[in-house]
Write a protein that holds these residues in place. Structure first.
Motif, PDB file in Angstrom:
ATOM      1  N   SER A  94       0.830  -1.208   0.000  1.00  0.00           N
ATOM      2  CA  SER A  94       0.000   0.000   0.000  1.00  0.00           C
ATOM      3  C   SER A  94       0.861   1.253   0.000  1.00  0.00           C
ATOM      4  O   SER A  94       0.538   2.241  -0.676  1.00  0.00           O
ATOM      5  N   VAL A  95       1.949   1.225   0.754  1.00  0.00           N
ATOM      6  CA  VAL A  95       2.862   2.372   0.759  1.00  0.00           C
ATOM      7  C   VAL A  95       3.520   2.530  -0.610  1.00  0.00           C
ATOM      8  O   VAL A  95       3.760   3.656  -1.068  1.00  0.00           O
ATOM      9  N   LEU A  98       1.095   4.328  -2.634  1.00  0.00           N
ATOM     10  CA  LEU A  98       1.073   5.724  -2.198  1.00  0.00           C
ATOM     11  C   LEU A  98       2.252   6.501  -2.775  1.00  0.00           C
ATOM     12  O   LEU A  98       2.096   7.638  -3.252  1.00  0.00           O
ATOM     13  N   GLU A 101       1.659   7.334  -6.396  1.00  0.00           N
ATOM     14  CA  GLU A 101       0.753   8.474  -6.564  1.00  0.00           C
ATOM     15  C   GLU A 101       1.472   9.789  -6.272  1.00  0.00           C
ATOM     16  O   GLU A 101       1.268  10.791  -6.973  1.00  0.00           O
ATOM     17  N   ALA A 111      -3.372  11.127  -2.693  1.00  0.00           N
ATOM     18  CA  ALA A 111      -2.583   9.922  -2.971  1.00  0.00           C
ATOM     19  C   ALA A 111      -2.912   8.815  -1.975  1.00  0.00           C
ATOM     20  O   ALA A 111      -3.050   7.639  -2.354  1.00  0.00           O
ATOM     21  N   ALA A 112      -3.069   9.183  -0.705  1.00  0.00           N
ATOM     22  CA  ALA A 112      -3.400   8.172   0.299  1.00  0.00           C
ATOM     23  C   ALA A 112      -4.793   7.601   0.069  1.00  0.00           C
ATOM     24  O   ALA A 112      -5.021   6.398   0.237  1.00  0.00           O
ATOM     25  N   ALA A 115      -4.558   5.207  -2.872  1.00  0.00           N
ATOM     26  CA  ALA A 115      -3.866   3.968  -2.506  1.00  0.00           C
ATOM     27  C   ALA A 115      -4.728   3.082  -1.621  1.00  0.00           C
ATOM     28  O   ALA A 115      -4.574   1.855  -1.624  1.00  0.00           O
ATOM     29  N   LEU A 127      -4.444   4.217   5.771  1.00  0.00           N
ATOM     30  CA  LEU A 127      -4.229   5.231   4.732  1.00  0.00           C
ATOM     31  C   LEU A 127      -5.322   6.302   4.775  1.00  0.00           C
ATOM     32  O   LEU A 127      -5.048   7.489   4.551  1.00  0.00           O
ATOM     33  N   ALA A 131      -4.796  10.187   5.297  1.00  0.00           N
ATOM     34  CA  ALA A 131      -5.330  11.153   4.336  1.00  0.00           C
ATOM     35  C   ALA A 131      -6.143  12.232   5.033  1.00  0.00           C
ATOM     36  O   ALA A 131      -6.034  13.423   4.702  1.00  0.00           O
ATOM     37  N   TRP A 164       6.386  10.545   7.808  1.00  0.00           N
ATOM     38  CA  TRP A 164       5.512  11.557   7.210  1.00  0.00           C
ATOM     39  C   TRP A 164       5.660  12.886   7.951  1.00  0.00           C
ATOM     40  O   TRP A 164       5.805  13.951   7.343  1.00  0.00           O
TER      41      TRP A 164
END
Length: 264
Positions: A94-95, A98, A101, A111-112, A115, A127, A131, A164
């Motif tokens: 998943s990352v 992300l 994106e 993007a999150a 994803a 995610l 987001a 992040w």
């Protein structure tokens, strides 16, 4: 004399009560909640106790419960380990989506969300929490910590949240920082698989060693020595419980040594 000096130094360097209170304030209060045993666990214990009670009485019931709980806990630990690895691998994918994106110029929140569409349920929930925090300008790490995620993803989401927040605080490229975290998760997953494969031999050896006394008793019974009759006496029941407890402790310790969690 030298030992007394070491003891005196340890006493003098012992943290004060104020330092301990500050540490407790930072950690927050520890809430320990009692969780009732699961019905399946109760059935396993009751079934093992009944199987041991019929031939050997109370001592056999206790020994059978110890053996059954030991085997049951081992199976649960192995299943949790597999679920943890599967969750980490799914979250790493998943990352990766992300990062893809972000690379094409999408906003972090968008993007999150994109994803999360193709992610597994646990990763999608993480995610979406990231987001929402990114869209509102809040801390992603705190949002992931507040989200009710499975324990299998706690270490991975903690790394992503810190990365992040670090990228946003210092103006670093978010895609590159998260891609580095993703590579780290992939490396840890591969390493965990290698460790698990190499520990299969020691785990099998421990199980065989724990089962050898049972084989010895059965061989003695086949030879006519009647060792099972000893377990019907009070002393034999005590020795039966003690022996099974020691064997279960050995298996549990071996499982602890061979099943160390890679993701922390």
């Amino acid at each position: 004399m030298l030992g007394l000096l070491f003891v005196a130094g340890a006493v003098l360097s012992w943290p004060s009560g104020a330092a301990a209170r500050r540490l407790r304030a930072l950690r927050g209060p520890r809430v320990r909640r009692w969780a009732p045993p699961r019905p399946r666990t109760v059935l396993v214990v009751a079934g093992c106790g009944l199987v041991g009670w019929v031939p050997f009485g109370a001592g056999g019931a206790v020994a059978a419960c110890i053996a059954g709980v030991s085997v049951w806990r081992g199976r649960l630990a192995r299943r949790r380990s597999r679920e943890t690895l599967a969750g980490i691998e799914g979250f790493a994918e998943s990352v990766r989506a992300l990062v893809s994106e972000l690379t094409v110029g999408a906003h972090p929140a968008t993007a999150a969300e994109h994803a999360a569409v193709d992610a597994d349920p646990a990763s999608a929930k993480a995610l979406r929490a990231a987001a929402a925090a990114a869209r509102l300008g809040g801390g992603v790490g705190a949002a992931l910590a507040r989200a009710e995620l499975p324990a299998t993803l706690s270490a991975a989401t903690r790394r992503v949240g810190r990365a992040w927040d670090l990228a946003g605080r210092h103006g670093l490229p978010l895609a590159e920082v998260l891609d580095a975290v993703r590579r780290d998760l992939d490396h840890r997953a591969r390493f965990a698989h290698q460790v698990d494969a190499r520990m299969a031999g020691p785990r099998t050896s421990a199980a065989v060693l724990a089962a050898l006394p049972v084989l010895g008793v059965l061989l003695g019974e086949a030879m006519g020595a009647a060792p099972l009759a000893v377990f019907t006496t009070p002393a034999g029941q005590v020795l039966l419980v003690l022996g099974v407890a020691l064997a279960a402790a050995g298996v549990a310790w071996t499982s602890h040594l061979t099943g160390q969690v890679v993701f922390r």
